[in-house]
Motif scaffolding. Structure first.
Motif, PDB file in Angstrom:
ATOM      1  N   PRO A  16      -0.870  23.672 -68.301  1.00  0.00           N
ATOM      2  CA  PRO A  16      -0.460  22.342 -67.836  1.00  0.00           C
ATOM      3  C   PRO A  16       0.949  22.326 -67.238  1.00  0.00           C
ATOM      4  N   GLU A  17       1.848  23.153 -67.763  1.00  0.00           N
ATOM      5  CA  GLU A  17       3.222  23.204 -67.242  1.00  0.00           C
ATOM      6  C   GLU A  17       3.240  23.688 -65.793  1.00  0.00           C
ATOM      7  N   LEU A  18       2.374  24.647 -65.476  1.00  0.00           N
ATOM      8  CA  LEU A  18       2.309  25.153 -64.106  1.00  0.00           C
ATOM      9  C   LEU A  18       1.665  24.118 -63.197  1.00  0.00           C
ATOM     10  N   CYS A  19       0.665  23.417 -63.670  1.00  0.00           N
ATOM     11  CA  CYS A  19       0.023  22.376 -62.872  1.00  0.00           C
ATOM     12  C   CYS A  19       1.039  21.285 -62.520  1.00  0.00           C
ATOM     13  N   ARG A  20       1.810  20.842 -63.511  1.00  0.00           N
ATOM     14  CA  ARG A  20       2.861  19.834 -63.247  1.00  0.00           C
ATOM     15  C   ARG A  20       3.870  20.365 -62.234  1.00  0.00           C
ATOM     16  N   ALA A  21       4.236  21.628 -62.378  1.00  0.00           N
ATOM     17  CA  ALA A  21       5.200  22.237 -61.461  1.00  0.00           C
ATOM     18  C   ALA A  21       4.641  22.298 -60.037  1.00  0.00           C
ATOM     19  N   MET A  22       3.343  22.569 -59.885  1.00  0.00           N
ATOM     20  CA  MET A  22       2.733  22.608 -58.556  1.00  0.00           C
ATOM     21  C   MET A  22       2.771  21.235 -57.896  1.00  0.00           C
ATOM     22  N   ILE A  23       2.483  20.192 -58.657  1.00  0.00           N
ATOM     23  CA  ILE A  23       2.529  18.835 -58.111  1.00  0.00           C
ATOM     24  C   ILE A  23       3.935  18.537 -57.597  1.00  0.00           C
ATOM     25  N   SER A  24       4.931  18.874 -58.394  1.00  0.00           N
ATOM     26  CA  SER A  24       6.327  18.646 -58.006  1.00  0.00           C
ATOM     27  C   SER A  24       6.709  19.470 -56.781  1.00  0.00           C
ATOM     28  N   ALA A  25       6.315  20.747 -56.759  1.00  0.00           N
ATOM     29  CA  ALA A  25       6.660  21.629 -55.641  1.00  0.00           C
ATOM     30  C   ALA A  25       5.996  21.174 -54.342  1.00  0.00           C
ATOM     31  N   ILE A  26       4.753  20.721 -54.418  1.00  0.00           N
ATOM     32  CA  ILE A  26       4.067  20.205 -53.223  1.00  0.00           C
ATOM     33  C   ILE A  26       4.832  19.002 -52.678  1.00  0.00           C
ATOM     34  N   GLY A  27       5.230  18.098 -53.569  1.00  0.00           N
ATOM     35  CA  GLY A  27       6.004  16.930 -53.146  1.00  0.00           C
ATOM     36  C   GLY A  27       7.327  17.317 -52.517  1.00  0.00           C
ATOM     37  N   LYS A  28       8.024  18.254 -53.135  1.00  0.00           N
ATOM     38  CA  LYS A  28       9.328  18.678 -52.634  1.00  0.00           C
ATOM     39  C   LYS A  28       9.208  19.374 -51.278  1.00  0.00           C
ATOM     40  N   LEU A  29       8.278  20.315 -51.162  1.00  0.00           N
ATOM     41  CA  LEU A  29       8.167  21.102 -49.932  1.00  0.00           C
ATOM     42  C   LEU A  29       7.546  20.319 -48.777  1.00  0.00           C
ATOM     43  N   SER A  30       6.842  19.229 -49.095  1.00  0.00           N
ATOM     44  CA  SER A  30       6.243  18.418 -48.025  1.00  0.00           C
ATOM     45  C   SER A  30       7.060  17.162 -47.740  1.00  0.00           C
ATOM     46  N   GLY A  31       8.182  17.004 -48.420  1.00  0.00           N
ATOM     47  CA  GLY A  31       8.975  15.798 -48.244  1.00  0.00           C
ATOM     48  C   GLY A  31       8.261  14.552 -48.749  1.00  0.00           C
ATOM     49  N   GLY A  32       7.341  14.718 -49.689  1.00  0.00           N
ATOM     50  CA  GLY A  32       6.617  13.582 -50.258  1.00  0.00           C
ATOM     51  C   GLY A  32       5.543  13.018 -49.356  1.00  0.00           C
ATOM     52  N   ARG A  33       5.176  13.749 -48.320  1.00  0.00           N
ATOM     53  CA  ARG A  33       4.211  13.262 -47.339  1.00  0.00           C
ATOM     54  C   ARG A  33       2.791  13.179 -47.888  1.00  0.00           C
ATOM     55  N   PHE A  34       2.462  13.997 -48.886  1.00  0.00           N
ATOM     56  CA  PHE A  34       1.103  14.052 -49.415  1.00  0.00           C
ATOM     57  C   PHE A  34       0.958  13.256 -50.706  1.00  0.00           C
ATOM     58  N   ASP A  35      -0.221  12.690 -50.875  1.00  0.00           N
ATOM     59  CA  ASP A  35      -0.632  12.082 -52.133  1.00  0.00           C
ATOM     60  C   ASP A  35      -1.374  13.188 -52.885  1.00  0.00           C
ATOM     61  N   VAL A  36      -0.812  13.682 -53.987  1.00  0.00           N
ATOM     62  CA  VAL A  36      -1.422  14.788 -54.728  1.00  0.00           C
ATOM     63  C   VAL A  36      -2.365  14.218 -55.782  1.00  0.00           C
ATOM     64  N   ARG A  37      -3.602  14.700 -55.761  1.00  0.00           N
ATOM     65  CA  ARG A  37      -4.618  14.253 -56.710  1.00  0.00           C
ATOM     66  C   ARG A  37      -5.181  15.462 -57.454  1.00  0.00           C
ATOM     67  N   LEU A  38      -5.168  15.386 -58.768  1.00  0.00           N
ATOM     68  CA  LEU A  38      -5.777  16.442 -59.567  1.00  0.00           C
ATOM     69  C   LEU A  38      -7.286  16.257 -59.573  1.00  0.00           C
ATOM     70  N   VAL A  39      -7.993  17.351 -59.355  1.00  0.00           N
ATOM     71  CA  VAL A  39      -9.453  17.323 -59.341  1.00  0.00           C
ATOM     72  C   VAL A  39      -9.972  18.488 -60.185  1.00  0.00           C
ATOM     73  N   ASP A  40     -11.208  18.379 -60.641  1.00  0.00           N
ATOM     74  CA  ASP A  40     -11.812  19.482 -61.392  1.00  0.00           C
ATOM     75  C   ASP A  40     -12.124  20.652 -60.461  1.00  0.00           C
ATOM     76  N   THR A  41     -12.693  20.341 -59.299  1.00  0.00           N
ATOM     77  CA  THR A  41     -12.966  21.343 -58.270  1.00  0.00           C
ATOM     78  C   THR A  41     -12.680  20.704 -56.911  1.00  0.00           C
ATOM     79  N   VAL A  42     -12.312  21.527 -55.963  1.00  0.00           N
ATOM     80  CA  VAL A  42     -12.045  21.034 -54.621  1.00  0.00           C
ATOM     81  C   VAL A  42     -13.376  20.959 -53.884  1.00  0.00           C
ATOM     82  N   THR A  43     -13.689  19.769 -53.371  1.00  0.00           N
ATOM     83  CA  THR A  43     -14.936  19.599 -52.636  1.00  0.00           C
ATOM     84  C   THR A  43     -14.833  20.264 -51.275  1.00  0.00           C
ATOM     85  N   GLU A  44     -15.961  20.572 -50.713  1.00  0.00           N
ATOM     86  CA  GLU A  44     -15.982  21.232 -49.411  1.00  0.00           C
ATOM     87  C   GLU A  44     -15.510  20.315 -48.294  1.00  0.00           C
TER      88      GLU A  44
END
Length: 127
Positions: A16-44
């Motif tokens: 869970p610590e790495l998952c939280r870190a990924m959400i934060s890193a995506i926000g930081k590296l994208s300038g907050g442009r993306f809405d990050v959603r946790l999913v069980d699997t990524v749909t096609e």
């Protein structure tokens, strides 16, 4: 106005610590442009051309180390790509949230194509 692009992030095998870190890193590296959603699997199918699907995969893990990579695709027509496996290891210490925060950024930065997609400003692109 178009809705914000979405990153669908699956990180079921990750701590869970790495998952939280990924959400934060995506926000930081994208300038907050993306809405990050946790999913069980990524749909096609991803709804918007600017949407991203990311699956964080743990390649190996121990008490003092972890190795992982990101499988990802951009947009509905994008092909799945696999980022490089990156390892984090420490001696005589448990992994901390701060270590995971740096590691998540390094994991994303290890794949220049992901960084290009995360930092691309769609509002300046011509149709």
């Amino acid at each position: 106005m178009a809705p914000s692009p979405v990153v669908s992030l699956a990180c079921a095998s990750a701590p869970p610590e790495l998952c939280r870190a990924m959400i934060s890193a995506i926000g930081k590296l994208s300038g907050g442009r993306f809405d990050v959603r946790l999913v069980d699997t990524v749909t096609e199918s991803l709804d918007q051309p600017a949407d991203l699907g990311m699956a964080l995969t743990v390649d190996g893990r121990g008490e003092h180390w972890i190795a992982a990579h990101i499988d990802w695709k951009s947009g509905a027509d994008g092909a799945w790509q696999q980022g490089p496996s990156v390892e984090l290891g420490v001696m005589d210490a448990n992994l901390t949230q701060r270590m995971y925060d740096r590691y998540a950024e390094n994991l994303l930065r290890a794949d220049t194509a992901i960084i290009t997609v995360l930092s691309r400003d769609e509002s300046t692109q011509q149709n």
